[in-house]
Design a protein around this motif. Structure first.
Motif, PDB file in Angstrom:
ATOM      1  N   GLN A  84       0.838  -1.199   0.000  1.00 57.34           N
ATOM      2  CA  GLN A  84       0.000   0.000   0.000  1.00 57.34           C
ATOM      3  C   GLN A  84       0.872   1.247   0.000  1.00 57.34           C
ATOM      4  N   VAL A  85       0.449   2.233  -0.778  1.00 56.85           N
ATOM      5  CA  VAL A  85       1.212   3.472  -0.873  1.00 56.85           C
ATOM      6  C   VAL A  85       1.058   4.275   0.413  1.00 56.85           C
ATOM      7  N   GLN A  86       2.147   4.840   0.877  1.00 57.88           N
ATOM      8  CA  GLN A  86       2.101   5.750   2.016  1.00 57.88           C
ATOM      9  C   GLN A  86       2.207   7.186   1.523  1.00 57.88           C
ATOM     10  N   LEU A  87       1.388   8.054   2.102  1.00 58.78           N
ATOM     11  CA  LEU A  87       1.415   9.475   1.799  1.00 58.78           C
ATOM     12  C   LEU A  87       1.782  10.218   3.069  1.00 58.78           C
ATOM     13  N   VAL A  88       2.804  11.063   2.990  1.00 58.68           N
ATOM     14  CA  VAL A  88       3.282  11.774   4.170  1.00 58.68           C
ATOM     15  C   VAL A  88       3.297  13.267   3.881  1.00 58.68           C
ATOM     16  N   GLU A  89       2.460  14.004   4.626  1.00 56.11           N
ATOM     17  CA  GLU A  89       2.429  15.458   4.473  1.00 56.11           C
ATOM     18  C   GLU A  89       3.464  16.110   5.377  1.00 56.11           C
ATOM     19  N   SER A  90       3.934  17.274   4.957  1.00 59.08           N
ATOM     20  CA  SER A  90       4.829  18.081   5.774  1.00 59.08           C
ATOM     21  C   SER A  90       4.675  19.533   5.354  1.00 59.08           C
ATOM     22  N   GLY A  91       5.243  20.418   6.167  1.00 63.27           N
ATOM     23  CA  GLY A  91       5.259  21.828   5.817  1.00 63.27           C
ATOM     24  C   GLY A  91       4.263  22.694   6.567  1.00 63.27           C
ATOM     25  N   GLY A  92       3.427  22.080   7.386  1.00 61.29           N
ATOM     26  CA  GLY A  92       2.490  22.875   8.161  1.00 61.29           C
ATOM     27  C   GLY A  92       3.187  23.647   9.263  1.00 61.29           C
ATOM     28  N   GLY A  93       2.431  24.519   9.930  1.00 58.19           N
ATOM     29  CA  GLY A  93       2.995  25.284  11.025  1.00 58.19           C
ATOM     30  C   GLY A  93       2.142  26.481  11.365  1.00 58.19           C
ATOM     31  N   LEU A  94       2.738  27.369  12.151  1.00 64.55           N
ATOM     32  CA  LEU A  94       2.084  28.599  12.561  1.00 64.55           C
ATOM     33  C   LEU A  94       2.602  29.747  11.711  1.00 64.55           C
ATOM     34  N   VAL A  95       1.688  30.523  11.159  1.00 63.27           N
ATOM     35  CA  VAL A  95       2.073  31.645  10.303  1.00 63.27           C
ATOM     36  C   VAL A  95       1.120  32.808  10.577  1.00 63.27           C
ATOM     37  N   GLN A  96       1.618  34.016  10.414  1.00 64.88           N
ATOM     38  CA  GLN A  96       0.778  35.194  10.603  1.00 64.88           C
ATOM     39  C   GLN A  96      -0.113  35.425   9.386  1.00 64.88           C
ATOM     40  N   PRO A  97      -1.235  36.087   9.590  1.00 62.79           N
ATOM     41  CA  PRO A  97      -2.082  36.439   8.436  1.00 62.79           C
ATOM     42  C   PRO A  97      -1.276  37.184   7.375  1.00 62.79           C
ATOM     43  N   GLY A  98      -1.510  36.810   6.131  1.00 64.01           N
ATOM     44  CA  GLY A  98      -0.764  37.386   5.026  1.00 64.01           C
ATOM     45  C   GLY A  98       0.493  36.612   4.662  1.00 64.01           C
ATOM     46  N   GLY A  99       0.859  35.665   5.492  1.00 64.56           N
ATOM     47  CA  GLY A  99       2.058  34.880   5.256  1.00 64.56           C
ATOM     48  C   GLY A  99       1.844  33.738   4.278  1.00 64.56           C
ATOM     49  N   SER A 100       2.897  32.943   4.116  1.00 62.10           N
ATOM     50  CA  SER A 100       2.882  31.836   3.157  1.00 62.10           C
ATOM     51  C   SER A 100       3.421  30.564   3.791  1.00 62.10           C
ATOM     52  N   ARG A 115       4.298  26.294   2.296  1.00 60.54           N
ATOM     53  CA  ARG A 115       4.223  25.296   1.231  1.00 60.54           C
ATOM     54  C   ARG A 115       4.111  23.922   1.861  1.00 60.54           C
ATOM     55  N   LEU A 116       3.024  23.250   1.556  1.00 64.91           N
ATOM     56  CA  LEU A 116       2.824  21.883   2.019  1.00 64.91           C
ATOM     57  C   LEU A 116       3.350  20.901   0.974  1.00 64.91           C
ATOM     58  N   SER A 117       3.876  19.794   1.464  1.00 58.64           N
ATOM     59  CA  SER A 117       4.344  18.718   0.581  1.00 58.64           C
ATOM     60  C   SER A 117       3.634  17.430   0.945  1.00 58.64           C
ATOM     61  N   CYS A 118       3.405  16.609  -0.044  1.00 60.68           N
ATOM     62  CA  CYS A 118       2.827  15.276   0.155  1.00 60.68           C
ATOM     63  C   CYS A 118       3.712  14.295  -0.613  1.00 60.68           C
ATOM     64  N   ALA A 119       4.510  13.558   0.129  1.00 59.09           N
ATOM     65  CA  ALA A 119       5.449  12.620  -0.486  1.00 59.09           C
ATOM     66  C   ALA A 119       4.840  11.231  -0.510  1.00 59.09           C
ATOM     67  N   ALA A 120       4.852  10.618  -1.670  1.00 60.28           N
ATOM     68  CA  ALA A 120       4.331   9.263  -1.835  1.00 60.28           C
ATOM     69  C   ALA A 120       5.474   8.257  -1.849  1.00 60.28           C
ATOM     70  N   SER A 121       5.181   7.049  -1.371  1.00 62.21           N
ATOM     71  CA  SER A 121       6.219   6.026  -1.286  1.00 62.21           C
ATOM     72  C   SER A 121       6.537   5.419  -2.648  1.00 62.21           C
ATOM     73  N   ARG A 122       5.711   5.706  -3.644  1.00 66.12           N
ATOM     74  CA  ARG A 122       6.026   5.307  -5.010  1.00 66.12           C
ATOM     75  C   ARG A 122       5.307   6.242  -5.967  1.00 66.12           C
ATOM     76  N   SER A 123       5.581   6.076  -7.243  1.00 62.66           N
ATOM     77  CA  SER A 123       5.068   6.997  -8.246  1.00 62.66           C
ATOM     78  C   SER A 123       3.575   6.786  -8.454  1.00 62.66           C
ATOM     79  N   ILE A 124       2.790   7.768  -8.030  1.00 59.80           N
ATOM     80  CA  ILE A 124       1.340   7.668  -8.202  1.00 59.80           C
ATOM     81  C   ILE A 124       0.733   8.924  -8.801  1.00 59.80           C
ATOM     82  N   PHE A 125       1.338  10.080  -8.559  1.00 61.86           N
ATOM     83  CA  PHE A 125       0.681  11.321  -8.963  1.00 61.86           C
ATOM     84  C   PHE A 125       0.681  11.529 -10.474  1.00 61.86           C
ATOM     85  N   SER A 126       1.522  10.807 -11.189  1.00 58.80           N
ATOM     86  CA  SER A 126       1.509  10.940 -12.644  1.00 58.80           C
ATOM     87  C   SER A 126       0.381  10.135 -13.269  1.00 58.80           C
TER      88      SER A 126
END
Length: 112
Positions: free
Chosen positions: A1-17, A19-30
């Motif tokens: 089964q493919v594993q999906l791992v998100e990262s990049g979250g956190g605390l940010v002020q309004p107006g800030g930016s 970038r979230l990432s979602c890494a898959a354990s194998r090629s699926i997004f294509s």
């Protein structure tokens, strides 16, 4: 089964930016549709952005013009660039790949 791992979250002020990432354990997004969802406390999970296997992109109206979904097939990773963040963007963000399930979620908090 493919594993999906998100990262990049956190605390940010309004107006800030962030970038979230979602890494898959194998090629699926294509070959599968990738999506980002979010769930705020006390609310239902909502669809934020979609990228189909052919590269067609859709956004929820509330994030259009501020968020950008993309993917890097070579890295088996999908991204969500979030700009001009607002307090109402505070939620747990989940990635989803059709036929492969969900990631564990990453918390995004927009606050002073």
């Amino acid at each position: 089964q493919v594993q999906l791992v998100e990262s990049g979250g956190g605390l940010v002020q309004p107006g800030g930016s962030l970038r979230l990432s979602c890494a898959a354990s194998r090629s699926i997004f294509s070959v599968n549709t990738g999506q980002w969802y979010r769930q705020a406390p006390g609310k239902e999970r909502e669809l934020v952005a979609t990228i189909t296997r052919s590269g067609v992109i859709y956004y929820a109206g509330s994030v259009k013009g501020r968020f950008t979904i993309s993917r890097d097939n070579a890295k088996n990773t999908m991204y969500l660039q979030m700009n001009s963040l607002k307090s109402e963007d505070t939620a747990v963000y989940y990635c989803y790949a059709s036929g492969n399930g969900w990631g564990q979620g990453t918390q995004v908090t927009v606050s002073l």
